[in-house]
Design a protein around this motif. Structure first.
Motif, PDB file in Angstrom:
ATOM      1  N   UNK A  61     -33.363 -88.591 -35.156  1.00 29.44           N
ATOM      2  CA  UNK A  61     -32.258 -89.359 -35.374  1.00 29.44           C
ATOM      3  C   UNK A  61     -32.418 -90.689 -35.558  1.00 29.44           C
ATOM      4  N   UNK A  62     -33.096 -91.401 -34.516  1.00 30.36           N
ATOM      5  CA  UNK A  62     -33.162 -92.881 -34.578  1.00 30.36           C
ATOM      6  C   UNK A  62     -33.983 -93.336 -35.796  1.00 30.36           C
ATOM      7  N   UNK A  63     -35.164 -92.733 -36.145  1.00 33.73           N
ATOM      8  CA  UNK A  63     -35.756 -93.061 -37.556  1.00 33.73           C
ATOM      9  C   UNK A  63     -35.226 -92.952 -38.484  1.00 33.73           C
ATOM     10  N   UNK A  64     -34.113 -91.953 -38.782  1.00 31.40           N
ATOM     11  CA  UNK A  64     -33.347 -91.794 -39.654  1.00 31.40           C
ATOM     12  C   UNK A  64     -32.302 -92.960 -39.994  1.00 31.40           C
ATOM     13  N   UNK A  65     -31.919 -93.331 -39.004  1.00 31.18           N
ATOM     14  CA  UNK A  65     -30.903 -94.556 -39.000  1.00 31.18           C
ATOM     15  C   UNK A  65     -31.839 -95.856 -39.430  1.00 31.18           C
ATOM     16  N   UNK A  66     -32.960 -96.158 -38.728  1.00 30.23           N
ATOM     17  CA  UNK A  66     -33.685 -97.343 -39.204  1.00 30.23           C
ATOM     18  C   UNK A  66     -34.004 -97.182 -40.442  1.00 30.23           C
ATOM     19  N   UNK A  67     -34.324 -95.984 -41.198  1.00 32.14           N
ATOM     20  CA  UNK A  67     -34.757 -96.018 -42.345  1.00 32.14           C
ATOM     21  C   UNK A  67     -33.592 -96.272 -43.238  1.00 32.14           C
ATOM     22  N   UNK A  68     -32.343 -95.701 -42.910  1.00 28.92           N
ATOM     23  CA  UNK A  68     -31.192 -96.075 -43.570  1.00 28.92           C
ATOM     24  C   UNK A  68     -30.868 -97.550 -43.607  1.00 28.92           C
ATOM     25  N   UNK A  95     -39.058-103.006 -39.497  1.00 32.07           N
ATOM     26  CA  UNK A  95     -40.225-102.188 -40.456  1.00 32.07           C
ATOM     27  C   UNK A  95     -41.576-101.949 -39.444  1.00 32.07           C
ATOM     28  N   UNK A  96     -41.625-103.004 -38.456  1.00 29.10           N
ATOM     29  CA  UNK A  96     -42.868-102.638 -37.422  1.00 29.10           C
ATOM     30  C   UNK A  96     -42.360-101.508 -36.534  1.00 29.10           C
ATOM     31  N   UNK A  97     -41.134-101.649 -36.068  1.00 24.46           N
ATOM     32  CA  UNK A  97     -40.804-100.597 -35.147  1.00 24.46           C
ATOM     33  C   UNK A  97     -40.796 -99.136 -35.761  1.00 24.46           C
ATOM     34  N   UNK A 112     -46.498 -95.450 -25.590  1.00 26.60           N
ATOM     35  CA  UNK A 112     -45.918 -95.889 -26.712  1.00 26.60           C
ATOM     36  C   UNK A 112     -44.535 -95.846 -26.739  1.00 26.60           C
ATOM     37  N   UNK A 113     -43.947 -94.901 -25.971  1.00 26.35           N
ATOM     38  CA  UNK A 113     -42.664 -94.930 -25.885  1.00 26.35           C
ATOM     39  C   UNK A 113     -41.854 -95.952 -24.967  1.00 26.35           C
ATOM     40  N   UNK A 114     -42.727 -96.304 -23.931  1.00 25.73           N
ATOM     41  CA  UNK A 114     -42.196 -97.605 -23.193  1.00 25.73           C
ATOM     42  C   UNK A 114     -42.145 -98.771 -23.997  1.00 25.73           C
ATOM     43  N   UNK A 115     -43.189 -99.028 -24.833  1.00 23.91           N
ATOM     44  CA  UNK A 115     -43.276-100.076 -25.721  1.00 23.91           C
ATOM     45  C   UNK A 115     -42.023-100.252 -26.949  1.00 23.91           C
ATOM     46  N   UNK A 116     -41.885 -98.948 -27.459  1.00 25.38           N
ATOM     47  CA  UNK A 116     -40.847 -98.920 -28.285  1.00 25.38           C
ATOM     48  C   UNK A 116     -39.549 -99.397 -27.790  1.00 25.38           C
ATOM     49  N   UNK A 117     -39.289 -98.593 -26.491  1.00 19.63           N
ATOM     50  CA  UNK A 117     -38.135 -98.622 -25.681  1.00 19.63           C
ATOM     51  C   UNK A 117     -37.672 -99.914 -25.413  1.00 19.63           C
ATOM     52  N   UNK A 118     -38.713-100.847 -24.965  1.00 20.13           N
ATOM     53  CA  UNK A 118     -38.675-102.399 -24.602  1.00 20.13           C
ATOM     54  C   UNK A 118     -38.266-103.249 -25.981  1.00 20.13           C
ATOM     55  N   UNK A 119     -38.981-102.846 -27.076  1.00 17.73           N
ATOM     56  CA  UNK A 119     -38.821-103.557 -28.241  1.00 17.73           C
ATOM     57  C   UNK A 119     -37.279-103.431 -28.529  1.00 17.73           C
ATOM     58  N   UNK A 120     -36.903-102.163 -28.773  1.00 15.95           N
ATOM     59  CA  UNK A 120     -35.619-102.083 -29.433  1.00 15.95           C
ATOM     60  C   UNK A 120     -34.324-102.760 -28.347  1.00 15.95           C
TER      61      UNK A 120
END
Length: 334
Positions: A61-68, A95-97, A112-120
């Motif tokens: 779901x998150x990937x779909x929103x970012x792509x949108x 784009x990097x996320x 990787x999950x930790x990295x993405x969560x902190x970045x977002x």
């Protein structure tokens, strides 16, 4: 002045006095408390995303929103609270996320999950965006609990104990009593098990793990909302103080100005960075003023001028004044 007009003004004054009386009861926060609640909001957002990204459905779901957003199919301002000059850097970050998110959808890597969560969590997502991500799972949990309850009540009506049901319905248990129950009512059992299996297929996670993650998500959401509410209530007096300064130059009721100021206060809570060391009230005052002035600008024009065009006109006027001061004559249009 008619009786109805007098009554309306009297009612407005009473409502204003009541609101100001309620606002005065809220305690002000110390600088340390501002930092504490800001950290609570920051940590809750990060932990909320960390638990969300452990659920495959949430990652998709998150990937779909970012792509949108990247494809300009979703308005970036519906998800992010940013200024126009921040858009380019935001799109680069997204784009990097997205690369990491796509990898996360293939393989659930905790680091990787930790990295993405902190970045977002560091991006300027609106608080409403977090709620929109959590809400589908809150609704799904209700449906899962309802389906489990229906299955349990049916099993109990056929003589199965609650303890046997809880230890057997999600596993391939070989308990004779459970096997007898399933073989005696194959149609009903298949219907209940198919419904529960549909939730597993949709989310990509076993029910017990999904329920545990959703409990943690709801706890983090509650922690975030509580901190936001405390910071909001403790700074309502600041909104009133700013709004009062504009009552003499406008016929707009003070409650309307306060309402606009509250929007600015919420924006300040969303964007405040406690690491810079400033007091929150100093930062929030600017946002409150911007929202009040924007509202006054819109209310007092027959034709509404977009805020960015109004800001541009102010910059041109200021540049013209500086030119005249420095050169002693008006600038030409050529």
């Amino acid at each position: 002045m008619t009786t109805s007009t007098t009554f309306e003004k009297s009612s407005d004054m009473d409502a204003t006095k009541l609101y100001l009386k309620q606002v005065a009861k809220n305690k002000l926060l110390t600088h340390q408390q501002e930092i504490q609640y800001s950290q609570q909001i920051e940590n809750s957002k990060k932990n909320l995303l960390l638990n969300l990204f452990a659920i495959p459905m949430a990652v998709w779901e998150f990937n779909t929103k970012i792509q949108g957003v990247l494809n300009r199919e979703i308005d970036v301002l519906s998800m992010f609270d940013i200024e126009e000059n921040e858009l380019a850097s935001l799109l680069t970050s997204l784009g990097a996320i997205q690369t990491d998110i796509q990898q996360l959808s293939i393989c659930s890597d905790p680091s990787l999950c930790q990295k993405v969560a902190e970045t977002c969590a560091s991006l300027s997502f609106k608080l409403s965006f977090y709620d929109s991500m959590v809400q589908p799972f809150n609704n799904m949990i209700k449906d899962i609990i309802s389906a489990q309850g229906a299955y349990l009540r049916f099993a109990q009506s056929k003589g199965v104990s609650r303890e046997l049901f809880l230890t057997s319905y999600q596993s391939s248990a070989h308990d004779p009593a459970w096997q007898k129950f399933k073989s005696s009512h194959p149609v009903e059992v298949e219907k209940h098990e198919k419904l529960l299996a549909s939730f597993v297929e949709k989310t990509g996670m076993p029910l017990d793990q999904l329920l545990e993650k959703c409990r943690k998500i709801r706890a983090e959401q509650k922690s975030k909302d509580e901190a936001v509410e405390i910071m909001l209530k403790s700074n309502l007096r600041l909104v009133v103080s700013v709004a009062k300064k504009y009552t003499n130059i406008s016929q707009t009721p003070i409650l309307d100005l306060i309402q606009e100021g509250n929007i600015g206060l919420l924006k300040a809570i969303e964007k405040f960075d406690w690491k810079l060391g400033f007091r929150f009230s100093t930062y929030a005052t600017w946002w409150i003023k911007q929202c009040v002035l924007k509202a006054l600008n819109e209310h007092h024009r027959i034709i509404r001028i977009p805020a960015h065009m109004s800001d541009l006109a102010k910059k041109v006027t200021r540049a013209r004044a500086e030119f005249v001061q420095n050169n002693g004559f008006e600038p030409s249009v050529r």
